[in-house]
Motif scaffolding. Structure first.
Motif, mmCIF file in Angstrom:
data_model
loop_
_atom_site.group_PDB
_atom_site.id
_atom_site.type_symbol
_atom_site.label_atom_id
_atom_site.label_comp_id
_atom_site.label_asym_id
_atom_site.label_seq_id
_atom_site.Cartn_x
_atom_site.Cartn_y
_atom_site.Cartn_z
ATOM 1 N N LYS A 30 0.418 -1.310 -0.137
ATOM 2 C CA LYS A 30 0.117 -0.057 -0.135
ATOM 3 C C LYS A 30 0.847 1.343 -0.198
ATOM 4 C CE LYS A 30 -4.226 -2.270 2.242
ATOM 5 N NZ LYS A 30 -4.798 -1.826 0.930
ATOM 6 N N ASN A 31 2.120 0.777 0.364
ATOM 7 C CA ASN A 31 2.711 2.445 0.295
ATOM 8 C C ASN A 31 4.396 1.523 0.969
ATOM 9 O OD1 ASN A 31 2.720 2.239 3.463
ATOM 10 N ND2 ASN A 31 1.496 4.228 3.995
ATOM 11 N N LEU A 32 5.402 2.778 1.477
ATOM 12 C CA LEU A 32 6.908 2.818 1.894
ATOM 13 C C LEU A 32 6.593 3.993 2.377
ATOM 14 C CD1 LEU A 32 8.936 0.919 1.684
ATOM 15 C CD2 LEU A 32 10.083 2.693 -0.133
ATOM 16 N N PRO A 33 6.923 3.885 3.905
ATOM 17 C CA PRO A 33 7.107 4.120 4.936
ATOM 18 C C PRO A 33 8.234 5.418 4.389
ATOM 19 C CG PRO A 33 6.449 2.237 5.773
ATOM 20 C CD PRO A 33 6.704 1.530 4.162
ATOM 21 N N SER A 34 8.529 6.204 4.958
ATOM 22 C CA SER A 34 9.542 7.280 4.517
ATOM 23 C C SER A 34 10.648 7.299 5.629
ATOM 24 C CB SER A 34 8.915 8.664 5.141
ATOM 25 O OG SER A 34 9.202 8.861 6.898
ATOM 26 N N ASP A 35 10.558 6.378 6.693
ATOM 27 C CA ASP A 35 11.774 5.703 7.499
ATOM 28 C C ASP A 35 12.376 4.260 6.332
ATOM 29 O OD1 ASP A 35 9.379 4.019 8.252
ATOM 30 O OD2 ASP A 35 10.695 3.610 10.411
ATOM 31 N N CYS A 36 11.667 4.047 5.271
ATOM 32 C CA CYS A 36 11.742 1.917 5.094
ATOM 33 C C CYS A 36 11.859 2.401 3.173
ATOM 34 C CB CYS A 36 10.767 1.975 4.634
ATOM 35 S SG CYS A 36 9.944 0.543 6.587
ATOM 36 N N ALA A 37 13.074 1.631 3.525
ATOM 37 C CA ALA A 37 13.808 1.231 1.846
ATOM 38 C C ALA A 37 13.889 -0.344 1.659
ATOM 39 C CB ALA A 37 15.003 1.756 2.083
ATOM 40 N N LEU A 38 13.950 -0.825 0.142
ATOM 41 C CA LEU A 38 14.296 -1.923 0.101
ATOM 42 C C LEU A 38 15.008 -2.268 -0.947
ATOM 43 C CD1 LEU A 38 12.917 -5.673 -0.116
ATOM 44 C CD2 LEU A 38 11.472 -4.530 -2.555
ATOM 45 N N TYR A 39 15.575 -3.224 -0.519
ATOM 46 C CA TYR A 39 17.421 -3.102 -0.719
ATOM 47 C C TYR A 39 17.179 -4.390 -1.407
ATOM 48 C CZ TYR A 39 22.489 -4.912 -1.006
ATOM 49 O OH TYR A 39 23.551 -5.290 -0.663
ATOM 50 N N ILE A 40 17.719 -4.751 -3.011
ATOM 51 C CA ILE A 40 17.348 -6.072 -3.745
ATOM 52 C C ILE A 40 18.468 -5.966 -4.020
ATOM 53 C CG2 ILE A 40 15.816 -6.978 -5.683
ATOM 54 C CD1 ILE A 40 14.397 -4.383 -5.641
ATOM 55 N N GLN A 41 18.977 -7.708 -4.044
ATOM 56 C CA GLN A 41 19.742 -7.744 -4.543
ATOM 57 C C GLN A 41 19.924 -9.609 -4.697
ATOM 58 O OE1 GLN A 41 22.099 -9.620 -2.149
ATOM 59 N NE2 GLN A 41 24.331 -10.048 -3.567
ATOM 60 N N PRO A 42 20.663 -9.839 -5.740
ATOM 61 C CA PRO A 42 21.358 -9.208 -7.177
ATOM 62 C C PRO A 42 19.846 -9.266 -7.722
ATOM 63 C CG PRO A 42 21.667 -11.428 -7.507
ATOM 64 C CD PRO A 42 21.098 -10.796 -5.967
ATOM 65 N N CYS A 43 20.487 -7.553 -8.904
ATOM 66 C CA CYS A 43 19.322 -7.074 -9.147
ATOM 67 C C CYS A 43 20.131 -6.352 -10.655
ATOM 68 C CB CYS A 43 18.252 -6.169 -8.407
ATOM 69 S SG CYS A 43 16.920 -5.233 -9.043
ATOM 70 N N ARG A 44 19.374 -5.926 -11.248
ATOM 71 C CA ARG A 44 19.800 -4.745 -12.952
ATOM 72 C C ARG A 44 19.003 -4.121 -13.043
ATOM 73 N NH1 ARG A 44 24.627 -5.744 -14.916
ATOM 74 N NH2 ARG A 44 23.999 -4.808 -16.957
ATOM 75 N N GLY A 45 17.602 -4.261 -12.672
ATOM 76 C CA GLY A 45 16.667 -3.298 -13.615
ATOM 77 C C GLY A 45 15.259 -4.035 -12.387
ATOM 78 N N ILE A 46 14.519 -3.328 -11.832
ATOM 79 C CA ILE A 46 12.645 -3.000 -11.411
ATOM 80 C C ILE A 46 11.908 -2.239 -12.028
ATOM 81 C CG2 ILE A 46 14.238 -2.860 -9.716
ATOM 82 C CD1 ILE A 46 12.360 0.265 -10.231
ATOM 83 N N HIS A 47 10.859 -3.131 -11.711
ATOM 84 C CA HIS A 47 9.487 -2.468 -12.687
ATOM 85 C C HIS A 47 8.480 -2.077 -11.382
ATOM 86 C CE1 HIS A 47 6.491 -5.497 -12.002
ATOM 87 N NE2 HIS A 47 7.623 -6.392 -11.836
ATOM 88 N N THR A 48 7.471 -1.209 -11.858
ATOM 89 C CA THR A 48 6.627 -1.059 -10.930
ATOM 90 C C THR A 48 5.451 -1.083 -10.951
ATOM 91 O OG1 THR A 48 6.441 1.333 -11.633
ATOM 92 C CG2 THR A 48 7.991 1.013 -10.101
#
Length: 110
Positions: A30-48
């Motif tokens: 539903k959202n990404l809180p302001s104090d959060c992040a998603l670290y994706i590894q390994p990763c070359r590209g993303i979509h939304t």
């Protein structure tokens, strides 16, 4: 944390380092809180796809230096592909500007 300017990007970092976690990413959240992040590894590209909010994206190389930046990436989009990207950090929209993160900055996790 951005080691070049001391700015904290997130205090809660979720790690997507398995096939399933990378596949799911932030889809259907539903959202990404302001104090959060998603670290994706390994990763070359993303979509939304299947997301209902904008995000900021940092592309990191093997030294965790920022090699590409995408700000305010809207839902239903395919992100950039950068040849040096091996990891990606997804952040709430506006976080890159707020923390003055720039190309070449080094990011520290943990």
């Amino acid at each position: 944390m951005n080691l070049d300017n001391g700015q904290i990007l997130a205090t809660k970092v979720h790690i997507a380092n398995t096939f399933y976690k990378r596949l799911k990413g932030l889809m259907f959240s539903k959202n990404l809180p302001s104090d959060c992040a998603l670290y994706i590894q390994p990763c070359r590209g993303i979509h939304t796809f299947f997301m209902g909010y904008n995000i900021d994206v940092l592309h990191l190389d093997s030294f965790r230096q920022v090699v590409a930046i995408e700000e305010n990436l809207r839902p239903g989009r395919i992100g950039k592909i950068h040849p040096l990207t091996i990891e990606i950090i997804e952040l709430p929209a506006g976080k890159i500007k707020k923390t003055q993160t720039k190309l070449g900055n080094t990011i520290q996790l943990g």
